[in-house]
Design a protein around this motif. Structure first.
Motif, mmCIF file in Angstrom:
data_model
loop_
_atom_site.group_PDB
_atom_site.id
_atom_site.type_symbol
_atom_site.label_atom_id
_atom_site.label_comp_id
_atom_site.label_asym_id
_atom_site.label_seq_id
_atom_site.Cartn_x
_atom_site.Cartn_y
_atom_site.Cartn_z
ATOM 1 N N LEU A 33 0.850 -1.208 0.000
ATOM 2 C CA LEU A 33 0.000 0.000 0.000
ATOM 3 C C LEU A 33 0.882 1.254 0.000
ATOM 4 N N ALA A 34 0.622 2.103 -0.959
ATOM 5 C CA ALA A 34 1.376 3.357 -1.071
ATOM 6 C C ALA A 34 0.430 4.421 -1.582
ATOM 7 N N THR A 35 0.844 5.687 -1.492
ATOM 8 C CA THR A 35 -0.002 6.740 -2.037
ATOM 9 C C THR A 35 -0.055 6.618 -3.555
ATOM 10 N N HIS A 36 -1.188 7.011 -4.121
ATOM 11 C CA HIS A 36 -1.333 7.046 -5.577
ATOM 12 C C HIS A 36 -1.298 8.493 -6.073
ATOM 13 N N ASP A 37 -1.248 9.411 -5.144
ATOM 14 C CA ASP A 37 -1.174 10.831 -5.508
ATOM 15 C C ASP A 37 0.170 11.381 -5.030
ATOM 16 N N GLY A 159 -14.915 -6.827 -7.255
ATOM 17 C CA GLY A 159 -14.803 -5.367 -7.256
ATOM 18 C C GLY A 159 -13.766 -4.934 -8.276
ATOM 19 N N SER A 160 -13.820 -3.673 -8.702
ATOM 20 C CA SER A 160 -12.936 -3.249 -9.795
ATOM 21 C C SER A 160 -12.428 -1.818 -9.613
ATOM 22 N N ASN A 161 -12.388 -1.351 -8.363
ATOM 23 C CA ASN A 161 -11.894 0.009 -8.154
ATOM 24 C C ASN A 161 -10.512 -0.008 -7.501
ATOM 25 N N ASN A 162 -10.163 1.077 -6.810
ATOM 26 C CA ASN A 162 -8.780 1.190 -6.322
ATOM 27 C C ASN A 162 -8.309 -0.013 -5.514
ATOM 28 N N SER A 163 -9.125 -0.460 -4.570
ATOM 29 C CA SER A 163 -8.701 -1.582 -3.719
ATOM 30 C C SER A 163 -8.522 -2.849 -4.542
ATOM 31 N N ALA A 164 -9.463 -3.124 -5.438
ATOM 32 C CA ALA A 164 -9.387 -4.341 -6.255
ATOM 33 C C ALA A 164 -8.115 -4.324 -7.111
ATOM 34 N N GLN A 182 -15.550 -7.439 -12.459
ATOM 35 C CA GLN A 182 -16.008 -6.060 -12.628
ATOM 36 C C GLN A 182 -17.493 -6.044 -12.976
ATOM 37 N N ARG A 183 -18.289 -5.468 -12.096
ATOM 38 C CA ARG A 183 -19.738 -5.447 -12.321
ATOM 39 C C ARG A 183 -20.139 -4.291 -13.224
ATOM 40 N N THR A 184 -19.668 -3.081 -12.873
ATOM 41 C CA THR A 184 -19.945 -1.905 -13.719
ATOM 42 C C THR A 184 -18.645 -1.133 -13.938
ATOM 43 N N SER A 185 -18.728 -0.072 -14.709
ATOM 44 C CA SER A 185 -17.508 0.579 -15.182
ATOM 45 C C SER A 185 -16.740 1.311 -14.084
ATOM 46 N N LYS A 270 -15.651 12.390 -9.519
ATOM 47 C CA LYS A 270 -16.104 11.068 -9.046
ATOM 48 C C LYS A 270 -15.880 10.950 -7.548
ATOM 49 N N TRP A 271 -14.721 11.409 -7.154
ATOM 50 C CA TRP A 271 -14.348 11.361 -5.733
ATOM 51 C C TRP A 271 -15.334 12.178 -4.905
ATOM 52 N N LEU A 272 -15.650 13.380 -5.359
ATOM 53 C CA LEU A 272 -16.558 14.251 -4.602
ATOM 54 C C LEU A 272 -17.985 13.705 -4.604
ATOM 55 N N TYR A 324 -12.861 -9.731 -1.090
ATOM 56 C CA TYR A 324 -13.974 -8.801 -1.300
ATOM 57 C C TYR A 324 -13.429 -7.370 -1.326
ATOM 58 N N ALA A 325 -13.213 -6.850 -2.532
ATOM 59 C CA ALA A 325 -12.816 -5.432 -2.660
ATOM 60 C C ALA A 325 -14.084 -4.664 -2.994
ATOM 61 N N THR A 326 -15.098 -4.910 -2.164
ATOM 62 C CA THR A 326 -16.470 -4.481 -2.467
ATOM 63 C C THR A 326 -16.850 -3.165 -1.785
ATOM 64 N N GLY A 327 -15.858 -2.455 -1.277
ATOM 65 C CA GLY A 327 -16.130 -1.128 -0.755
ATOM 66 C C GLY A 327 -16.553 -1.121 0.706
ATOM 67 N N TRP A 328 -17.231 -0.068 1.073
ATOM 68 C CA TRP A 328 -17.416 0.248 2.482
ATOM 69 C C TRP A 328 -18.841 0.707 2.735
ATOM 70 N N ALA A 329 -19.299 0.502 3.965
ATOM 71 C CA ALA A 329 -20.588 1.078 4.367
ATOM 72 C C ALA A 329 -20.430 2.602 4.409
HETATM 73 N N1 LIG Z 1 -3.529 3.502 -2.234
HETATM 74 C C1 LIG Z 1 -4.612 4.238 -2.129
HETATM 75 O O1 LIG Z 1 -4.566 5.459 -2.080
HETATM 76 C C2 LIG Z 1 -5.926 3.547 -2.065
HETATM 77 C C3 LIG Z 1 -7.055 4.295 -1.932
HETATM 78 N N2 LIG Z 1 -8.283 3.714 -1.875
HETATM 79 C C4 LIG Z 1 -9.471 4.596 -1.790
HETATM 80 O O2 LIG Z 1 -10.478 4.022 -0.996
HETATM 81 C C5 LIG Z 1 -11.768 4.373 -1.496
HETATM 82 C C6 LIG Z 1 -12.629 3.144 -1.675
HETATM 83 O O3 LIG Z 1 -12.141 2.344 -2.750
HETATM 84 P P1 LIG Z 1 -12.510 0.797 -2.863
HETATM 85 O O4 LIG Z 1 -12.177 0.133 -1.574
HETATM 86 O O5 LIG Z 1 -11.914 0.287 -4.107
HETATM 87 O O6 LIG Z 1 -14.118 0.792 -2.933
HETATM 88 P P2 LIG Z 1 -15.155 1.245 -4.079
HETATM 89 O O7 LIG Z 1 -16.418 1.514 -3.370
HETATM 90 O O8 LIG Z 1 -14.576 2.290 -4.947
HETATM 91 O O9 LIG Z 1 -15.317 -0.069 -4.975
HETATM 92 C C7 LIG Z 1 -16.142 -1.146 -4.617
HETATM 93 C C8 LIG Z 1 -16.207 -2.150 -5.754
HETATM 94 O O10 LIG Z 1 -16.920 -3.294 -5.318
HETATM 95 C C9 LIG Z 1 -17.932 -3.597 -6.283
HETATM 96 N N3 LIG Z 1 -19.056 -4.262 -5.629
HETATM 97 C C10 LIG Z 1 -19.729 -3.869 -4.514
HETATM 98 N N4 LIG Z 1 -20.727 -4.742 -4.246
HETATM 99 C C11 LIG Z 1 -20.667 -5.684 -5.200
HETATM 100 C C12 LIG Z 1 -21.456 -6.830 -5.481
HETATM 101 N N5 LIG Z 1 -22.486 -7.171 -4.698
HETATM 102 N N6 LIG Z 1 -21.126 -7.588 -6.545
HETATM 103 C C13 LIG Z 1 -20.099 -7.247 -7.342
HETATM 104 N N7 LIG Z 1 -19.328 -6.167 -7.151
HETATM 105 C C14 LIG Z 1 -19.604 -5.396 -6.082
HETATM 106 C C15 LIG Z 1 -18.297 -2.256 -6.862
HETATM 107 O O11 LIG Z 1 -18.959 -2.456 -8.096
HETATM 108 P P3 LIG Z 1 -20.040 -1.366 -8.633
HETATM 109 O O12 LIG Z 1 -19.220 -0.177 -9.069
HETATM 110 O O13 LIG Z 1 -20.711 -2.066 -9.754
HETATM 111 O O14 LIG Z 1 -20.948 -1.046 -7.485
HETATM 112 C C16 LIG Z 1 -16.922 -1.630 -6.992
HETATM 113 O O15 LIG Z 1 -16.236 -2.081 -8.141
HETATM 114 C C17 LIG Z 1 -11.520 5.140 -2.794
HETATM 115 O O16 LIG Z 1 -11.585 6.501 -2.538
HETATM 116 C C18 LIG Z 1 -10.107 4.752 -3.146
HETATM 117 O O17 LIG Z 1 -9.432 5.708 -3.919
HETATM 118 C C19 LIG Z 1 -8.436 2.356 -1.934
HETATM 119 C C20 LIG Z 1 -7.324 1.554 -2.062
HETATM 120 C C21 LIG Z 1 -5.977 2.062 -2.126
#
Ligand SMILES: NC(=O)C1=CN([C@@H]2O[C@H](COP(=O)(O)OP(=O)(O)OC[C@H]3O[C@@H](n4cnc5c(N)ncnc54)[C@H](OP(=O)(O)O)[C@@H]3O)[C@@H](O)[C@H]2O)C=CC1
Ligand SMILES: O=C(O)C(=O)Cc1c[nH]c2ccccc12
Length: 422
Positions: A33-37, A159-164, A182-185, A270-272, A324-329
Motif C-alpha cells: 500500500l502506497a499513495t497514488h497521488d 470489485g474493480s476500483n482502487n482496492s481491487a 467487474q460489475r460496472t464501469s 467522481k471522488w466528490l 472482497y474489494a467491495t467497498g465500504w458502508a
Molecule cells: N492507495 C490508495 O490510495 C488507495 C485508496 N483507496 C481509496 O479508498 C476508497 C474506496 O475504494 P474501494 O475500496 O476500491 O471501494 P469502491 O467503493 O470504490 O469499490 C467497490 C467495488 O466493489 C464492487 N461491488 C460492490 N458490491 C458488489 C457486489 N455485490 N457484486 C459485485 N461487485 C460489487 C463495486 O462495483 P459497482 O461499481 O458495480 O458497485 C466496486 O467495483 C476510494 O476513494 C479509493 O481511492 C483504496 C485503495 C488504495
C-alpha cells in the motif's frame, strides 16, 4: 490534522484512536500500500515532508511520520482508546462520550465532537448465497495483508476500483493468480499523467520552483466552485483520453468497462460525488491488458460454492481464495453506530454534492454534504477526505470550533437554522 489545528488555536482537544499507536491504521494494511497521488498533495499542516521523500511513499513511512507528528505537535493523543458511544445532552449542550481506554471505561464530556474516521464506514461484504460453504480464505480488502502464502493460488477479487486493482497487483507480484470481477464501469486516471496534465501547476517540483506554495495551491484549488470544476475538468480528461488512447484501448480490448464520469469530468468529481468508482493507476491496468490479472466484466456474483465462484452469466470460476474489494458502508452508518440512528437520520447523507449522477442523488448541495461545516446535530462535526482536502478544510473546521468556544456565532450560508445556531 484537525487535532493539530485545534491545538494551535488553543482549543483543548483529545484525539481518540482505537489502535495502539499513531499510524497503526496504516501499518496493519498490506505491505505494498502506497499513495497514488504525489507527495506535494499530501503534506500535513505546519510540517511538510522532507524534500528527499519519494513522489509516492509507502504506508509505513507515512505511519512513522504520523507518530512523529503527534509527538512534535504535542497532541493530546489517546491510543488504544475506542469510542463505544456518544450521546448529546441537548439541555446542557454537552456530549457524553464513552471510551474503552485499554479496558477501562472512561466518560468524556466535550461540548464539540468531531467524527474523523474517514470518508467511508466499515468494510462492506455482500451477502452471497453459499459464502459460508467456501473452503478457502475469504477476506475483505480492508483486512487483506498480502503476506499470506497464496503463491500459485487462484484468487477471485470481487470489485474493480482502487482496492481491487491494488490487491490484484499485489497478488500478482506474490505469484498468486488473481481474477478481477467487474460489475460496472470504473474510471481510470494514470497517476503520472494526472500529475503531468492536471496537478503540475499547483502540486509539483515545477510549481514550487515558480513560487507556488502548498497554502496557495490549496486556496486556488478550493476556490473553484464544484459546479464550475465539473465543467472545467472535462477538456483535461478529454485530452488525457486522447493522449493515452492506446493505453485505454488495450484495456477496453480485454473487456474492461471504462468511464470518465457521466459528464466526462474524471477523477476529482467522481471522488466528490461518490468517494468511489475509480482507480488511480500505478501499474495494475497494464497487467489487466496483458492478461496477467484475469478479468471478468459486465457480471456480478450469483453464488459461491465450496471451491468456486459462480457469476451471473453462468460462468463458474474455480477459486482457492476470495477477496472482497467491495467497498465500504457509509459514514452515516458509522455515525448511527457511534451516536444513534436518530442522530444519523437527522444529519442525513454525508459526502457527495447532490449531482444527480450514479451514487449521488440530488438535490444539488453545492458543497460536500455535512463535511467541515455545522450539521443538523448541535456540537457534531464531520471531517475527512484526501490529505489535500483535510489539510485545507481543517483550518475552517478548527476555526468554527474555536468560535464556539469563544461564544462567537458563525452562520453558514444555506445551512439549516438549527445547525447554524450551535
Ligand atoms: N492507495 C490508495 O490510495 C488507495 C485508496 N483507496 C481509496 O479508498 C476508497 C474506496 O475504494 P474501494 O475500496 O476500491 O471501494 P469502491 O467503493 O470504490 O469499490 C467497490 C467495488 O466493489 C464492487 N461491488 C460492490 N458490491 C458488489 C457486489 N455485490 N457484486 C459485485 N461487485 C460489487 C463495486 O462495483 P459497482 O461499481 O458495480 O458497485 C466496486 O467495483 C476510494 O476513494 C479509493 O481511492 C483504496 C485503495 C488504495
Ligand atoms: O482529493 C482529491 O484531490 C482527488 O482528486 C481524489 C484523491 C486524491 N488522492 C486520493 C486518495 C484517496 C482517495 C481519493 C483521492
Amino acid at each position: 490534522m484537525i487535532g493539530a489545528r485545534l491545538a494551535r488555536l488553543g482549543v483543548p482537544a483529545i484525539i481518540l484512536e482505537r489502535r495502539a499507536r499513531p499510524g497503526d491504521s496504516w501499518r496493519h494494511r498490506y505491505a505494498s500500500l502506497a499513495t497514488h497521488d504525489p507527495v506535494w498533495m499530501n503534506h500535513l499542516p505546519y510540517i511538510p515532508f522532507p524534500s528527499h521523500w519519494p513522489t509516492y511513499f509507502p504506508k509505513d513511512k507515512l505511519a512513522d511520520w504520523l507518530e512523529m507528528y503527534v509527538k512534535v505537535m504535542e497532541l493530546n493523543y489517546w491510543g488504544g482508546s475506542a469510542c463505544t458511544g456518544a450521546a448529546y445532552d441537548e439541555g446542557e449542550g454537552v456530549w457524553r462520550v464513552t471510551v474503552d481506554k485499554g479496558g477501562a471505561e472512561v466518560t468524556l464530556r466535550p461540548r464539540q465532537l468531531v467524527l474523523a474516521t474517514g470518508v467511508h464506514g466499515a468494510p462492506f461484504v455482500p451477502d452471497f448465497p453459499g459464502a459460508a460453504s467456501f473452503k478457502g480464505p475469504q477476506v475483505h480488502s480492508g483486512n487483506y495483508k498480502g503476506d499470506e502464502e497464496w503463491e500459485g493460488l487462484r484468487c477471485v477479487v470481487i470489485g474493480s476500483n482502487n482496492s481491487a486493482h491494488d490487491i490484484c497487483h499485489d497478488l500478482w507480484e506474490r505469484g498468486a493468480l488473481p481474477t478481477m470481477i467487474q460489475r460496472t464501469s470504473t474510471h481510470v486516471t494514470r497517476s503520472a499523467v494526472w500529475q503531468d496534465m492536471y496537478l503540475k501547476p499547483l502540486y509539483s517540483e515545477e510549481a514550487l520552483a515558480s513560487g507556488m506554495t502548498t497554502d496557495k495551491a490549496d486556496m486556488i484549488f478550493a476556490s473553484i466552485p464544484y459546479r464550475v470544476h465539473a465543467v472545467l475538468d472535462v477538456p483535461t480528461y478529454t485530452a488525457m483520453a486522447k493522449r493515452d488512447a492506446p493505453f485505454y484501448k488495450r484495456l477496453t480490448d480485454v473487456g474492461f468497462l471504462l468511464d470518465f464520469g457521466e459528464d466526462g469530468s474524471g477523477l476529482f468529481m467522481k471522488w466528490l460525488r461518490r468517494g468511489a468508482g475509480f482507480y488511480i493507476d500505478t501499474g495494475a491496468s497494464d497487467l489487466i491488458s496483458s492478461g496477467d490479472i484475469g478479468l471478468k466484466s459486465s457480471v456480478g456474483v450469483d453464488s459461491i460454492g465450496e471451491a468456486s465462484v459462480k457469476l451471473t452469466d453462468g460462468t463458474v470460476l474455480p477459486a482457492d481464495v476470495i477477496v472482497y474489494a467491495t467497498g465500504w458502508a457509509s459514514l452515516s452508518d458509522s455515525l448511527g453506530k457511534m451516536t444513534s440512528p436518530e442522530v444519523a437520520g437527522k444529519v442525513g447523507r454525508c459526502w457527495g454534492l447532490g449531482s444527480n449522477t450514479t451514487g449521488d442523488p440530488g438535490p444539488w448541495e453545492g458543497e460536500l454534504r455535512n463535511m467541515y461545516k455545522p450539521t443538523a446535530q448541535r456540537g457534531l462535526w464531520i471531517f475527512g477526505g484526501s490529505f489535500m482536502q483535510c489539510r485545507f478544510y481543517s483550518q475552517f473546521l478548527a476555526l468554527q470550533v474555536k468560535a464556539r468556544m469563544e461564544g462567537l456565532h458563525t452562520p453558514v450560508y444555506g445551512g439549516p437554522e438549527v445547525a447554524t445556531a450551535n
